[in-house]
Design a protein around this motif. Structure first.
Motif, PDB file in Angstrom:
ATOM      1  N   ASN A 263       0.857  -1.181   0.000  1.00 11.76           N
ATOM      2  CA  ASN A 263       0.000   0.000   0.000  1.00 11.76           C
ATOM      3  C   ASN A 263       0.898   1.237   0.000  1.00 11.76           C
ATOM      4  OD1 ASN A 263      -2.507  -1.380   0.110  1.00 11.76           O
ATOM      5  ND2 ASN A 263      -2.189  -1.765   2.289  1.00 11.76           N
ATOM      6  N   PRO A 264       0.748   2.123  -1.006  1.00 12.94           N
ATOM      7  CA  PRO A 264       1.673   3.273  -1.082  1.00 12.94           C
ATOM      8  C   PRO A 264       1.485   4.248   0.077  1.00 12.94           C
ATOM      9  CG  PRO A 264       0.310   3.095  -3.078  1.00 12.94           C
ATOM     10  CD  PRO A 264      -0.214   2.093  -2.109  1.00 12.94           C
ATOM     11  N   ILE A 265       2.595   4.737   0.603  1.00 11.88           N
ATOM     12  CA  ILE A 265       2.537   5.795   1.625  1.00 11.88           C
ATOM     13  C   ILE A 265       2.981   7.080   0.928  1.00 11.88           C
ATOM     14  CG2 ILE A 265       3.527   6.600   3.819  1.00 11.88           C
ATOM     15  CD1 ILE A 265       3.588   3.658   4.694  1.00 11.88           C
ATOM     16  N   VAL A 266       2.080   8.062   0.899  1.00  9.73           N
ATOM     17  CA  VAL A 266       2.315   9.271   0.084  1.00  9.73           C
ATOM     18  C   VAL A 266       2.029  10.517   0.917  1.00  9.73           C
ATOM     19  CG1 VAL A 266       1.668   8.065  -2.066  1.00  9.73           C
ATOM     20  CG2 VAL A 266      -0.078   9.315  -0.787  1.00  9.73           C
ATOM     21  N   PRO A 267       2.526  11.691   0.486  1.00 10.42           N
ATOM     22  CA  PRO A 267       2.185  12.938   1.189  1.00 10.42           C
ATOM     23  C   PRO A 267       0.667  13.155   1.180  1.00 10.42           C
ATOM     24  CG  PRO A 267       3.970  13.292  -0.378  1.00 10.42           C
ATOM     25  CD  PRO A 267       3.462  11.908  -0.615  1.00 10.42           C
ATOM     26  N   ALA A 268       0.139  13.638   2.309  1.00  8.70           N
ATOM     27  CA  ALA A 268      -1.308  13.817   2.434  1.00  8.70           C
ATOM     28  C   ALA A 268      -1.850  14.718   1.318  1.00  8.70           C
ATOM     29  CB  ALA A 268      -1.626  14.402   3.800  1.00  8.70           C
ATOM     30  N   ALA A 269      -1.009  15.659   0.826  1.00  5.47           N
ATOM     31  CA  ALA A 269      -1.467  16.573  -0.232  1.00  5.47           C
ATOM     32  C   ALA A 269      -1.858  15.796  -1.490  1.00  5.47           C
ATOM     33  CB  ALA A 269      -0.356  17.562  -0.549  1.00  5.47           C
ATOM     34  N   LEU A 270      -1.172  14.699  -1.736  1.00  5.58           N
ATOM     35  CA  LEU A 270      -1.464  13.906  -2.944  1.00  5.58           C
ATOM     36  C   LEU A 270      -2.836  13.228  -2.839  1.00  5.58           C
ATOM     37  CD1 LEU A 270       1.437  11.969  -4.534  1.00  5.58           C
ATOM     38  CD2 LEU A 270      -0.897  11.356  -5.060  1.00  5.58           C
ATOM     39  N   GLU A 288      11.988  13.735   7.376  1.00  2.00           N
ATOM     40  CA  GLU A 288      12.823  14.863   6.948  1.00  2.00           C
ATOM     41  C   GLU A 288      12.025  16.159   6.832  1.00  2.00           C
ATOM     42  OE1 GLU A 288      14.909  13.258   3.540  1.00  2.00           O
ATOM     43  OE2 GLU A 288      15.772  11.831   4.985  1.00  2.00           O
ATOM     44  N   SER A 289      10.897  16.112   6.075  1.00  2.00           N
ATOM     45  CA  SER A 289      10.170  17.360   5.800  1.00  2.00           C
ATOM     46  C   SER A 289       9.107  17.668   6.861  1.00  2.00           C
ATOM     47  CB  SER A 289       9.491  17.268   4.426  1.00  2.00           C
ATOM     48  OG  SER A 289       8.515  16.241   4.457  1.00  2.00           O
ATOM     49  N   GLY A 290       8.728  16.651   7.667  1.00  4.96           N
ATOM     50  CA  GLY A 290       7.670  16.876   8.659  1.00  4.96           C
ATOM     51  C   GLY A 290       6.277  16.851   8.041  1.00  4.96           C
TER      52      GLY A 290
END
Ligand SMILES: Cc1cc2nc3c(=O)[nH]c(=O)nc-3n(C[C@H](O)[C@H](O)[C@H](O)COP(=O)(O)OP(=O)(O)OC[C@H]3O[C@@H](n4cnc5c(N)ncnc54)[C@H](O)[C@@H]3O)c2cc1C
Length: 371
Positions: A263-270, A288-290
């Motif tokens: 299952n892909p883990i992606v930035p919430a914005a995506l 790293e980016s928080g």
């Protein structure tokens, strides 16, 4: 002495039933044999593949150009831990070659809580820390105390604690050392070869909390409520069988490596770019980016990119396809070779990429082949 057999086809020892011959084949029944076989191969610079149940590898049709060491050590031992506060706990030590589901069944019989939701996962105990196996709200990281392992970098037997294994979702420090297995046969076995695994389990009076909504519904309890260990095991096995996730020689939907993609883990914005109906679960923050992260459902992304259950038969003359029970398993319909499975997997990966802009990552270890 370990048993040395001249040639063996990996297809006879993998749950997808594909993979060409191994150059040499050793069955190791004792820890000493495992250590000696691997040290010997490493010293001779011969590629070596440590094999458990073959349920998480996809090996090339050309086979493996080196020695396969099939782990066949068995045994479970226990030690009572002093109860500080709360329920008494038991340390359970399992040999690497012990069949995993037999371990789980044994703990349920003994009234030990912690592994019951991991019922029905194929393979051997020694492989469970490799990708932090998990299902139905549980994973190995929740109960594993430490492992004993042969460190191939030094040739020494070492102990690695839960924290040192750096567990993540279908990930550990061990799995990360397999990164080059697709192209380099010397990377087919991780740096650490697990010899035994220790779990700390609670003696619970035969009950366990249910941590997964679908399982709770099946058991007729609320998520977080308790059910009997045996009922949890029985319902997990039933739910898994309905999805073709329990091995069954008569059911081609189970001739697979289980879930083929993580299952892909992606930035919430995506997530915001996907339809509202796309399932997404909080997955912490990028160290790293928080940035907030979410875990998406690979099965949903596949289905909604236009790949239904059973997809792929026409690409490979019926020899391979997605499971007819769910879209995450890539299955051998009886006569498939590795290249057939790869053809279907590529079509799915590329289709998901062009539909959603998300690249799916294979969960099994690809040996001598790639998507
Ligand atoms: C039907 C089906 C359902 C599945 N369901 C799940 C599930 O619910 N959850 C889940 O997480 N996985 C699942 N899997 C995947 C798989 O069963 C697990 O990853 C399992 O732990 C693999 O064990 P194995 O002994 O078969 O490993 P193998 O396939 O033999 O080996 C996999 C990799 O681990 C390495 N390895 C094996 N043993 C050791 C060892 N002792 N020390 C170091 N490296 C080792 C091998 O070299 C190889 O690189 C499923 C697979 C199938 C076929």
């Amino acid at each position: 002495m370990s048993t040395q057999v001249n040639t063996e086809a990996l297809a006879a020892h993998t749950t997808s039933r594909v993979g060409g011959p191994a150059q040499a084949w050793v069955v190791a029944d004792t820890e000493k044999q495992i250590v000696e076989a691997i040290r010997e191969a490493d010293q001779a610079d011969t590629p070596v593949l440590v094999l458990g149940g073959g349920s998480n590898i996809l090996a090339a049709d050309a086979g493996f150009p080196g020695t396969v060491v099939r782990l066949a050590t068995t045994g479970i031992s226990t030690e009572e831990l002093t109860a500080d506060s709360g329920q008494p706990r038991v340390r359970v030590t399992v040999a690497a070659g012990h069949v995993w589901d037999d371990v789980v069944a044994w703990t349920v019989d003994q009234g030990l809580t912690g592994l019951e939701a991991l019922s029905g996962i194929p393979g051997c105990a020694g492989a469970t820390p490799v990708q932090n196996v998990g299902a139905y709200g549980a994973d190995i990281a929740q109960t594993l105390h430490q492992i004993r392992a042969l460190d191939r970098a030094t040739g020494e037997v070492v102990e690695l604690s839960n924290a040192e294994l750096e567990f993540g979702y279908r990930d550990s420090i061990i799995k990360r050392t397999l990164a080059d297995a697709a192209t380099d046969p010397r990377a087919a076995t991780p740096r650490w070869v697990v010899l035994s695994v220790e779990f700390d389990l609670r003696r619970s009076g035969s009950e366990a909390p249910v941590r997964y909504a679908q399982l709770a519904r099946a058991l007729g309890v609320e998520e977080g409520e308790h059910a009997s260990l045996q009922a949890v095991r029985d319902h997990v096995l039933q739910l898994r069988a309905g999805k073709g996730m329990v091995l069954n020689a008569d059911d081609h939907d189970t001739w697979s490596t289980g879930s083929f993609f993580t299952n892909p883990i992606v930035p919430a914005a995506l997530r915001a770019q996907l339809p509202d109906t796309a399932p997404a679960f909080g997955a912490g923050e990028d160290p790293e980016s928080g940035e907030a992260l979410v875990k998406l459902s690979a099965a949903w992304l596949i289905e909604h990119a236009g790949f239904p259950r059973g997809f792929g038969t026409d690409l490979v003359e019926g020899r391979a396809s997605l499971s007819t029970k769910h879209t995450l398993a890539l299955t051998n319909r009886g006569q498939a070779c590795t290249e057939d499975l790869i053809t279907v997997a590529r079509a799915v990966r590329d289709g998901v990429q062009s539909a959603w802009g998300i690249e799916l990552t294979p969960e099994p270890v690809l040996l001598g082949c790639s998507l």
